[in-house]
Design a protein around this motif. Sequence first.
Motif, PDB file in Angstrom:
ATOM      1  N   LEU A  16     -16.197  -9.335   3.071  1.00  0.00           N
ATOM      2  CA  LEU A  16     -16.744  -8.296   3.795  1.00  0.00           C
ATOM      3  C   LEU A  16     -17.762  -8.731   5.064  1.00  0.00           C
ATOM      4  N   ALA A  17     -18.942  -9.193   4.372  1.00  0.00           N
ATOM      5  CA  ALA A  17     -19.970  -9.740   5.422  1.00  0.00           C
ATOM      6  C   ALA A  17     -19.469 -10.565   6.608  1.00  0.00           C
ATOM      7  N   GLN A  18     -18.344 -11.424   6.072  1.00  0.00           N
ATOM      8  CA  GLN A  18     -17.916 -12.297   7.229  1.00  0.00           C
ATOM      9  C   GLN A  18     -16.956 -11.691   8.129  1.00  0.00           C
ATOM     10  N   ALA A  19     -16.404 -10.663   7.626  1.00  0.00           N
ATOM     11  CA  ALA A  19     -15.443 -10.056   8.547  1.00  0.00           C
ATOM     12  C   ALA A  19     -16.422  -9.021   9.633  1.00  0.00           C
ATOM     13  N   LEU A  20     -17.465  -8.532   8.929  1.00  0.00           N
ATOM     14  CA  LEU A  20     -18.439  -7.703   9.789  1.00  0.00           C
ATOM     15  C   LEU A  20     -18.912  -8.630  10.930  1.00  0.00           C
ATOM     16  N   THR A  21     -19.298  -9.758  10.393  1.00  0.00           N
ATOM     17  CA  THR A  21     -19.932 -10.729  11.409  1.00  0.00           C
ATOM     18  C   THR A  21     -18.796 -11.116  12.516  1.00  0.00           C
ATOM     19  N   GLN A  22     -17.872 -11.243  11.908  1.00  0.00           N
ATOM     20  CA  GLN A  22     -16.583 -11.737  12.949  1.00  0.00           C
ATOM     21  C   GLN A  22     -16.228 -10.747  14.150  1.00  0.00           C
ATOM     22  N   LEU A  23     -16.568  -9.411  13.838  1.00  0.00           N
ATOM     23  CA  LEU A  23     -16.334  -8.204  14.550  1.00  0.00           C
ATOM     24  C   LEU A  23     -17.670  -7.959  15.546  1.00  0.00           C
ATOM     25  N   GLY A  24     -18.614  -8.843  15.418  1.00  0.00           N
ATOM     26  CA  GLY A  24     -19.604  -8.823  16.182  1.00  0.00           C
ATOM     27  C   GLY A  24     -20.853  -7.929  15.592  1.00  0.00           C
ATOM     28  N   THR A  25     -21.006  -7.493  14.221  1.00  0.00           N
ATOM     29  CA  THR A  25     -21.998  -7.015  13.781  1.00  0.00           C
ATOM     30  C   THR A  25     -22.930  -7.672  12.869  1.00  0.00           C
ATOM     31  N   SER A  26     -24.427  -7.558  12.994  1.00  0.00           N
ATOM     32  CA  SER A  26     -24.918  -8.237  12.183  1.00  0.00           C
ATOM     33  C   SER A  26     -24.887  -7.627  10.781  1.00  0.00           C
ATOM     34  N   ALA A  27     -24.641  -8.834   9.743  1.00  0.00           N
ATOM     35  CA  ALA A  27     -24.239  -8.402   8.546  1.00  0.00           C
ATOM     36  C   ALA A  27     -24.513  -9.627   7.504  1.00  0.00           C
ATOM     37  N   SER A 125      -6.266   6.761   3.771  1.00  0.00           N
ATOM     38  CA  SER A 125      -5.718   5.272   3.460  1.00  0.00           C
ATOM     39  C   SER A 125      -5.465   4.292   4.549  1.00  0.00           C
ATOM     40  N   ILE A 126      -6.435   3.483   4.416  1.00  0.00           N
ATOM     41  CA  ILE A 126      -6.263   2.312   5.382  1.00  0.00           C
ATOM     42  C   ILE A 126      -5.365   0.971   5.136  1.00  0.00           C
ATOM     43  N   PRO A 201     -13.404  -3.960  -4.228  1.00  0.00           N
ATOM     44  CA  PRO A 201     -11.969  -4.712  -4.678  1.00  0.00           C
ATOM     45  C   PRO A 201     -12.219  -6.199  -4.042  1.00  0.00           C
ATOM     46  N   GLY A 202     -11.011  -7.055  -4.640  1.00  0.00           N
ATOM     47  CA  GLY A 202     -10.931  -8.272  -3.943  1.00  0.00           C
ATOM     48  C   GLY A 202     -10.446  -8.162  -2.670  1.00  0.00           C
ATOM     49  N   LEU A 203     -10.998  -8.790  -1.543  1.00  0.00           N
ATOM     50  CA  LEU A 203     -10.444  -9.113  -0.251  1.00  0.00           C
ATOM     51  C   LEU A 203      -9.912 -10.402  -0.126  1.00  0.00           C
ATOM     52  N   ASP A 204      -8.843 -10.786  -0.657  1.00  0.00           N
ATOM     53  CA  ASP A 204      -8.631 -12.211  -0.409  1.00  0.00           C
ATOM     54  C   ASP A 204      -7.518 -12.332   0.959  1.00  0.00           C
ATOM     55  N   ASN A 205      -7.262 -11.203   1.419  1.00  0.00           N
ATOM     56  CA  ASN A 205      -6.642 -10.893   2.577  1.00  0.00           C
ATOM     57  C   ASN A 205      -7.426 -10.640   3.444  1.00  0.00           C
ATOM     58  N   GLU A 206      -7.506 -11.634   4.780  1.00  0.00           N
ATOM     59  CA  GLU A 206      -8.283 -11.402   5.798  1.00  0.00           C
ATOM     60  C   GLU A 206      -8.088 -10.086   6.554  1.00  0.00           C
ATOM     61  N   ASN A 207      -6.966  -9.645   6.671  1.00  0.00           N
ATOM     62  CA  ASN A 207      -6.761  -8.387   7.340  1.00  0.00           C
ATOM     63  C   ASN A 207      -7.340  -7.145   6.629  1.00  0.00           C
ATOM     64  N   THR A 208      -7.448  -7.250   5.268  1.00  0.00           N
ATOM     65  CA  THR A 208      -7.926  -6.155   4.476  1.00  0.00           C
ATOM     66  C   THR A 208      -9.307  -6.116   4.655  1.00  0.00           C
ATOM     67  N   ALA A 209      -9.940  -7.228   4.510  1.00  0.00           N
ATOM     68  CA  ALA A 209     -11.469  -7.397   4.960  1.00  0.00           C
ATOM     69  C   ALA A 209     -11.671  -6.592   6.368  1.00  0.00           C
ATOM     70  N   LEU A 210     -10.757  -7.152   7.392  1.00  0.00           N
ATOM     71  CA  LEU A 210     -11.180  -6.522   8.561  1.00  0.00           C
ATOM     72  C   LEU A 210     -11.056  -5.142   8.721  1.00  0.00           C
ATOM     73  N   TYR A 212     -11.671  -2.976   6.313  1.00  0.00           N
ATOM     74  CA  TYR A 212     -12.899  -2.349   5.834  1.00  0.00           C
ATOM     75  C   TYR A 212     -13.963  -2.329   6.942  1.00  0.00           C
ATOM     76  N   ALA A 213     -13.871  -3.556   7.416  1.00  0.00           N
ATOM     77  CA  ALA A 213     -15.239  -3.838   8.539  1.00  0.00           C
ATOM     78  C   ALA A 213     -15.119  -2.781   9.404  1.00  0.00           C
ATOM     79  N   ARG A 214     -13.998  -2.625  10.071  1.00  0.00           N
ATOM     80  CA  ARG A 214     -13.854  -1.779  11.266  1.00  0.00           C
ATOM     81  C   ARG A 214     -14.300  -0.343  10.844  1.00  0.00           C
ATOM     82  N   HIS A 215     -13.831   0.001   9.914  1.00  0.00           N
ATOM     83  CA  HIS A 215     -14.387   1.386   9.315  1.00  0.00           C
ATOM     84  C   HIS A 215     -15.756   1.384   9.197  1.00  0.00           C
ATOM     85  N   ILE A 216     -16.236   0.377   8.486  1.00  0.00           N
ATOM     86  CA  ILE A 216     -17.816   0.421   8.251  1.00  0.00           C
ATOM     87  C   ILE A 216     -18.579   0.214   9.338  1.00  0.00           C
ATOM     88  N   ILE A 217     -18.093  -0.363  10.778  1.00  0.00           N
ATOM     89  CA  ILE A 217     -19.022  -0.464  11.715  1.00  0.00           C
ATOM     90  C   ILE A 217     -18.886   1.058  12.405  1.00  0.00           C
TER      91      ILE A 217
END
Length: 223
Positions: A16-27, A125-126, A201-210, A212-217
Amino acid sequence: MILVYHREPSNGGRSLAQALTQLGTSATNGCPKSKITHVVCWGYHVPEALRRLPTLNGVLRVDKLTELITLQRARVPTLEIWVPRAERHEGGRDIIQVSTGSISHYTKFVNTIREFRVHVFDGKSIRVGIKVNSGSGHPWIRSHQQGWSLDYGSNCRVVITNSVRVAARQAIEAMSYDFGAVDVGIMEDGRPIVFEVNSAPGLDNENTALAYARHIIQWSRSC
């Protein structure tokens, strides 16, 4: 900076932290090098020093017996709780002793024809995946450790029903969580049943992590 907080090593928290960073947010999911502005609790309560900050899932019920009782009280379709009792007991002491020992409760086995994992954020449901057997997995324990994986593609879309999503949203609301992943089975008569609510939850799928990251941002920008 957004802190994804967990006390023990967590692949999901790191993803999740990596996905947030990937989307340009400091995490970060470790020791922060910058000032923390927001906190995402990944399966654990945050330390007292961080509770003044905007926080997601600030209050968690990690005890599975408490979770089931909470779901039942909210009339969420879930498992029956079979609490073991001693042959001779007085004042319910046998229940108290069992609940504080290595075994807290028993649940009734429910046969289901399929099982989904529904990721819910802020009442929506995301992302939804169906659990699929690798070929050598356990016949009804549908976990990664027992040979099952999640398919978020067409195999899920053709069989997912709105009742599954509704049950998942009800479960998250009952737990008073901001987000979580809910394991929902489908019984032979088509009714959904909630097995578990995952606050990390486990986030073994990159799209799932992303997802979550979009909604958290979006949440962090609205605070």
